[in-house]
Design a protein around this motif. Structure first.
Motif, short mmCIF file in Angstrom:
data_model
loop_
_atom_site.label_atom_id
_atom_site.label_comp_id
_atom_site.label_asym_id
_atom_site.label_seq_id
_atom_site.Cartn_x
_atom_site.Cartn_y
_atom_site.Cartn_z
N LEU A 70 -29.27 -66.59 29.01
CA LEU A 70 -29.63 -67.68 29.92
C LEU A 70 -31.13 -67.75 30.14
O LEU A 70 -31.66 -68.80 30.51
CB LEU A 70 -28.91 -67.50 31.26
N ASP A 71 -31.83 -66.63 29.97
CA ASP A 71 -33.29 -66.57 29.99
C ASP A 71 -33.75 -65.91 28.70
O ASP A 71 -33.09 -64.98 28.21
CB ASP A 71 -33.81 -65.77 31.19
N LEU A 93 -21.94 -64.26 37.49
CA LEU A 93 -23.30 -64.20 38.02
C LEU A 93 -23.47 -65.07 39.25
O LEU A 93 -24.24 -64.73 40.15
CB LEU A 93 -24.31 -64.64 36.95
N ASP A 94 -22.77 -66.19 39.31
CA ASP A 94 -22.87 -67.11 40.44
C ASP A 94 -21.51 -67.75 40.65
O ASP A 94 -21.08 -68.60 39.87
CB ASP A 94 -23.94 -68.17 40.16
N ASP A 124 -22.18 -59.66 39.08
CA ASP A 124 -23.32 -59.62 39.99
C ASP A 124 -22.81 -59.86 41.40
O ASP A 124 -22.32 -60.95 41.71
CB ASP A 124 -24.35 -60.69 39.59
N LEU A 166 -27.19 -62.39 28.84
CA LEU A 166 -26.29 -63.49 28.53
C LEU A 166 -26.99 -64.66 27.86
O LEU A 166 -26.39 -65.73 27.67
CB LEU A 166 -25.60 -63.97 29.81
N LYS A 188 -39.79 -59.59 30.75
CA LYS A 188 -39.82 -61.00 31.11
C LYS A 188 -40.99 -61.27 32.04
O LYS A 188 -41.13 -60.63 33.08
CB LYS A 188 -38.51 -61.41 31.80
N ARG A 236 -29.32 -62.17 33.30
CA ARG A 236 -29.42 -63.49 32.68
C ARG A 236 -29.92 -63.38 31.23
O ARG A 236 -29.45 -64.12 30.35
CB ARG A 236 -30.34 -64.39 33.50
N MET A 237 -30.84 -62.47 30.98
CA MET A 237 -31.32 -62.29 29.61
C MET A 237 -30.24 -61.69 28.71
O MET A 237 -30.15 -62.02 27.53
CB MET A 237 -32.58 -61.42 29.60
N SER A 248 -31.15 -59.61 38.51
CA SER A 248 -30.53 -60.87 38.08
C SER A 248 -31.19 -61.41 36.82
O SER A 248 -30.50 -61.92 35.92
CB SER A 248 -30.61 -61.91 39.20
N THR A 249 -32.51 -61.28 36.73
CA THR A 249 -33.21 -61.74 35.52
C THR A 249 -32.75 -60.96 34.30
O THR A 249 -32.54 -61.51 33.22
CB THR A 249 -34.73 -61.58 35.70
N THR A 250 -32.56 -59.65 34.47
CA THR A 250 -32.08 -58.82 33.36
C THR A 250 -30.69 -59.26 32.91
O THR A 250 -30.42 -59.40 31.71
CB THR A 250 -32.05 -57.34 33.79
#
Length: 326
Positions: free
Chosen positions: A50-51, A79-80, A152, A48, A9, A45-46, A41-43
């Motif tokens: 989301l990114d 995640l949040d 997370d 799921l 990413k 999100r990807m 977090s980026t990983t």
């Protein structure tokens, strides 16, 4: 199972995740570690959807998340914990999730009971404490009774009883054969929870191994010896070709020789031992050693020049300085 293949990413010139390849397997709790800004977090999100990745692929049981039918029945994620409508009650928040995924209404009450929120089920989420919000987020992850769960920082805001509860929950889910993937900064808690570790730094994979192998490979193991017959013990070790170094408290430290062998040597020459103890670094020490070059920010110490001696953690509460080249 979750599989990543060359996952990458980019945000402009910044590479947040760099060619990650690993698998998160069922039946064990897999810990996901890395310094701040490492790309954890980026990983997640990807995974799921989301990114969107800039390169590579991530699959859940062979499919992209967007291809899953009734995704909450396949993957549960926290995640949040704040990602909820604060004006809804805990029950109605979960009910909306259930209805959108074809999950029976009765399941809402079940998960509220599981996370200990039955007594406040009708209260609005905006009035919840951080720990209560975490419990509600965990309830949402459990709602579809999924085979794959992602958390997370799940212990964030929880009291000691809550931390003990979520630790045992994750272990029990893995024992049922589910895939459990958890990211946390609390090394002491991760050491008690995870069976397997995936460690990244600056977006790159640094380790993909069992907890025991990770600590062994990234730390020094040795044996401490203390004896009132210290000089005689040194002679015995020297005669056996065993090297020893003196610790600050006067004890001896021996590398590369099993404690059983050292005990036998002392006994054979009637040397009294007051201590014979194998020593191994903690997960935190092993993690800091592996990721030392991947930390984006280091703190100044109060020593002249702000230098932090090798082997010592940076001082907290001091001014922050970005690493060179960052």
């Amino acid at each position: 199972m979750i599989t990543l293949d060359g996952l990458t990413k980019r945000y402009g010139e910044k590479v947040a995740v760099n060619d990650l390849t690993f698998a998160v397997r069922p039946g064990v709790v897999t810990g996901f570690l890395g310094p701040n800004g490492a790309g954890k977090s980026t990983t997640m999100r990807m995974i799921l959807g989301l990114d969107n990745p800039s390169g590579g692929a991530v699959r859940i049981e062979g499919k992209h998340y967007s291809q899953l039918k009734d995704p909450l029945r396949r993957v549960g994620a926290l995640l949040d914990a704040k990602a909820m409508h604060g004006g809804r009650s805990a029950f109605n928040h979960l009910l909306c999730l259930a209805q959108s995924n074809g999950i029976p209404r009765a399941r809402v009450s079940e998960v509220l009971d599981t996370v200990g929120l039955t007594a406040v089920a009708k209260k609005k989420a905006k009035g919840f404490s951080l720990g209560m919000g975490q419990r509600l987020g965990i309830a949402g992850a459990l709602l579809g009774d999924p085979e794959i769960l992602m958390f997370d920082e799940p212990v964030n805001g929880l009291d000691p009883e809550g931390i003990h509860w979520i630790r045992n929950l994750m272990k029990s889910l893995a024992a049922e054969g589910r895939t459990v993937f958890v990211s946390s900064h609390l090394m002491s808690e991760m050491a008690l929870t995870a069976d397997h570790l995936v460690v990244i730094g600056q977006g790159r994979l640094l380790a993909d191994t069992s907890m025991s192998d990770f600590i062994r490979q990234n730390s020094r193991s040795y044996v401490r010896l203390r004896s009132p017959q210290r000089e005689r013990l040194l002679d015995v070790l020297h005669e056996a070709g065993v090297g020893a170094v003196e610790a600050r408290d006067g004890a001896l430290e021996v590398d590369g020789t099993p404690p059983e062998r050292l005990g036998e040597l002392a006994a054979s020459r009637q040397v009294v031992l007051h201590e014979l103890s194998p020593q191994q670094a903690s997960l935190e020490e092993a993690f800091m050693r592996l990721t030392a070059e991947s930390v984006e920010y280091h703190a100044h110490s109060d020593r002249p020049g702000g230098a932090v001696p090798a082997g010592e953690p940076p001082a907290w509460g001091e001014g922050w300085q970005r690493r060179k080249g960052a």
